[in-house]
Motif scaffolding. Structure first.
Motif, short mmCIF file in Angstrom:
data_model
loop_
_atom_site.label_atom_id
_atom_site.label_comp_id
_atom_site.label_asym_id
_atom_site.label_seq_id
_atom_site.Cartn_x
_atom_site.Cartn_y
_atom_site.Cartn_z
N MET A 307 -80.60 29.56 93.71
CA MET A 307 -79.77 29.88 92.60
C MET A 307 -80.90 30.93 91.88
N TYR A 308 -81.99 31.25 91.99
CA TYR A 308 -82.83 32.15 91.69
C TYR A 308 -82.74 33.68 92.35
N ILE A 309 -82.71 33.66 93.67
CA ILE A 309 -82.78 34.68 94.59
C ILE A 309 -81.27 35.43 94.66
N VAL A 310 -80.23 34.43 95.05
CA VAL A 310 -78.91 34.76 95.29
C VAL A 310 -78.27 35.51 93.87
N ARG A 311 -77.78 36.48 93.72
CA ARG A 311 -77.44 37.17 92.30
C ARG A 311 -76.36 36.35 91.80
N ASP A 312 -75.31 36.13 93.20
CA ASP A 312 -74.19 35.45 92.63
C ASP A 312 -74.17 34.25 91.75
N TYR A 313 -75.38 33.46 92.06
CA TYR A 313 -75.46 32.25 91.59
C TYR A 313 -76.02 32.46 89.80
N ARG A 314 -76.97 33.56 89.90
CA ARG A 314 -77.29 33.71 88.64
C ARG A 314 -76.17 34.15 87.78
N ARG A 315 -75.37 35.09 88.27
CA ARG A 315 -74.28 35.40 87.69
C ARG A 315 -73.20 34.10 87.19
N ALA A 316 -73.11 33.29 87.99
CA ALA A 316 -72.22 32.22 88.18
C ALA A 316 -72.70 31.39 86.66
N ALA A 317 -73.97 31.25 86.84
CA ALA A 317 -74.65 30.22 85.66
C ALA A 317 -74.70 30.98 84.36
N ARG A 318 -74.82 32.32 84.46
CA ARG A 318 -74.40 32.84 83.03
C ARG A 318 -73.14 32.73 82.40
N ASN A 319 -72.22 33.07 83.37
CA ASN A 319 -70.77 33.13 82.96
C ASN A 319 -70.60 31.66 82.46
N ILE A 320 -70.82 30.70 83.32
CA ILE A 320 -70.55 29.37 82.89
C ILE A 320 -71.31 28.88 81.42
N LEU A 321 -72.44 29.15 81.32
CA LEU A 321 -73.36 29.06 80.14
C LEU A 321 -72.47 29.85 78.75
N LYS A 322 -72.13 31.11 79.12
CA LYS A 322 -71.53 31.84 78.06
C LYS A 322 -70.42 31.12 77.71
N LYS A 323 -69.41 30.63 78.58
CA LYS A 323 -68.32 29.97 78.31
C LYS A 323 -68.52 28.61 77.43
N PHE A 324 -69.36 28.05 77.92
CA PHE A 324 -69.95 26.79 77.29
C PHE A 324 -70.27 27.00 75.59
N LEU A 325 -71.18 27.92 75.61
CA LEU A 325 -71.66 28.31 74.11
C LEU A 325 -70.52 28.79 73.43
N GLU A 326 -69.56 29.41 73.88
CA GLU A 326 -68.44 29.91 73.10
C GLU A 326 -67.43 29.05 72.63
N GLN A 327 -67.27 27.92 73.55
CA GLN A 327 -66.34 26.94 73.26
C GLN A 327 -67.18 25.84 72.11
N LEU A 328 -68.50 25.78 72.34
CA LEU A 328 -69.42 25.09 71.31
C LEU A 328 -69.22 25.70 69.97
N HIS A 329 -69.28 26.97 69.85
CA HIS A 329 -69.21 27.93 68.73
C HIS A 329 -67.79 27.78 68.18
N SER A 330 -66.74 27.66 69.03
CA SER A 330 -65.27 27.51 68.56
C SER A 330 -64.99 26.16 67.92
N TRP A 331 -65.67 25.17 68.77
CA TRP A 331 -65.50 23.88 68.07
C TRP A 331 -66.29 23.77 66.83
N LEU A 332 -67.59 24.26 66.64
CA LEU A 332 -68.27 24.00 65.27
C LEU A 332 -67.45 24.86 64.18
N SER A 333 -66.88 26.08 64.68
CA SER A 333 -66.21 26.74 63.76
C SER A 333 -65.02 26.16 63.18
#
Length: 357
Positions: A307-333
């Motif tokens: 997950m650290y070396i292969v860039r696709d995994y880092r990118r996928a992890a960031r995208n999933i984390l970003k979506k999760f934070l956006e949904q969390l922010h939307s829910w809190l709002s």
């Protein structure tokens, strides 16, 4: 320097159990993360290599689970060692636990065999793509059977050649009582004593070591052969590929290099120390079971490497984390807006309520 005769090794068992628990939870977390990202997060199609990227962490979780259940331990004394478990999970009989210990070692052998299969795939992906057909469809079962075969060979070897006999009992009984407060007659496990009372090699016992050596030698030879030839010829071959594929192959090559160093330290070295130490017949007492806890840490480390070396995994992890934070922010709002509207509604109704008094 030999340990004091009265020194107890029970504390090392407790330490090993604690590390095994940490290894289990970290392996479960990181391996499940790798599997999830491979199947649902990474957009790039890795082809049949996806099977290996999923299968290896699955086996890692399974391996860590068995260790957590059995809590295997090893004690090395002079020309011998005992590989055992004093626990009785699910109230299993002593002989059943012994079978599970042999099965545990078989999963270990399958793990290192599967690692060599990964190296072979990357080697063929660069130098001979036609052979990748062995990783597609039903032929992928050949790769699985390769790993299973060596797992069975290892498990049967240690169960049959290292079965506890009267001589090994008498050789290790006193020290087991001193070090672990355990009667060797009551444990489930296997023992090896390399020499008899006259100094002659006990070839039946040592056959287990030879069997293990053969299996490790085959896997490590495949790993080193593929790594060396990939290092020598990869640049020339990659020039013919697109930039995207060149980058991906280089990332996986870096991953495989780390996958040489890491298992050498955590998988191969501890076993080599345990199985070859009796052949030296040194006057020593070592709680070598402490090294087994490194086994459960390896699958987690392997998943982190990928997950650290292969860039696709880092990118996928960031995208999933970003979506999760956006949904969390939307829910809190949404909750905040609802609370504000409720407050305004209550405030608006207060004058009317006061007039009715």
């Amino acid at each position: 320097m030999a340990a004091e005769p009265s020194e107890s090794y029970v504390r090392y068992v407790k330490h090993a159990e604690s590390v095994a628990q940490v290894g289990f939870f970290s392996t479960t977390l990181f391996c499940f993360t790798l599997i999830f990202l491979t199947l649902f997060g990474v957009k790039r199609n890795f082809g049949s290599y996806t099977y290996l990227l999923v299968l290896f962490p699955v086996v890692g979780i399974f391996f860590a689970t068995i260790e957590l259940i059995l809590y295997p331990n090893v004690y090395s004394h002079n020309a011998g060692y005992v590989f055992y478990s004093s626990s009785r999970p699910f109230k299993m009989e002593k002989e059943v636990v012994t079978w599970f210990l042999a099965f545990y070692t078989g999963v270990y052998a399958s793990t290192i065999s599967m690692l060599s299969v990964q190296f072979l795939y990357r080697f063929w992906a660069i130098f001979d793509e036609t052979k990748l057909r062995f990783f597609k469809g039903w032929r992928f079962l050949i790769c699985i059977m390769y790993s299973v075969f060596f797992g069975i060979q290892w498990a049967l070897g240690i169960y049959y050649f290292d079965a506890i006999d009267e001589y090994s009992k008498s050789y290790l009984k006193e020290e087991m009582l001193k070090r672990y407060d355990t009667d060797i007659a009551e444990i489930s496990g296997m023992t090896l004593v390399a020499y008899d009372e006259n100094g002659y090699v006990r070839w039946f016992n040592v056959s287990c070591t030879l069997n293990m050596t053969l299996i490790m030698l085959i896997q490590y030879t495949v790993i080193i052969y593929c790594a060396v030839f990939m290092y020598r010829g990869m640049e020339e071959k990659l020039r013919m590929l697109s930039f995207s594929l060149r980058s991906l192959h280089k990332q996986f090559f870096k991953t495989l290099i780390l996958q040489i160093v890491t298992p050498t330290i955590t998988l191969f070295s501890p076993v080599m120390l345990i199985i070859y130490l009796p052949l030296l017949d040194l006057e020593t007492d070592l709680p070598t079971g402490i090294f087994l806890c490194a086994f459960t840490l390896y699958p987690a480390m392997d998943a982190l490497i990928v997950m650290y070396i292969v860039r696709d995994y880092r990118r996928a992890a960031r995208n999933i984390l970003k979506k999760f934070l956006e949904q969390l922010h939307s829910w809190l709002s949404t909750d905040k807006d609802y609370a504000v509207s409720q407050t305004k509604s209550i405030a608006a109704n207060i004058p009317a309520a006061m007039n009715n008094l």
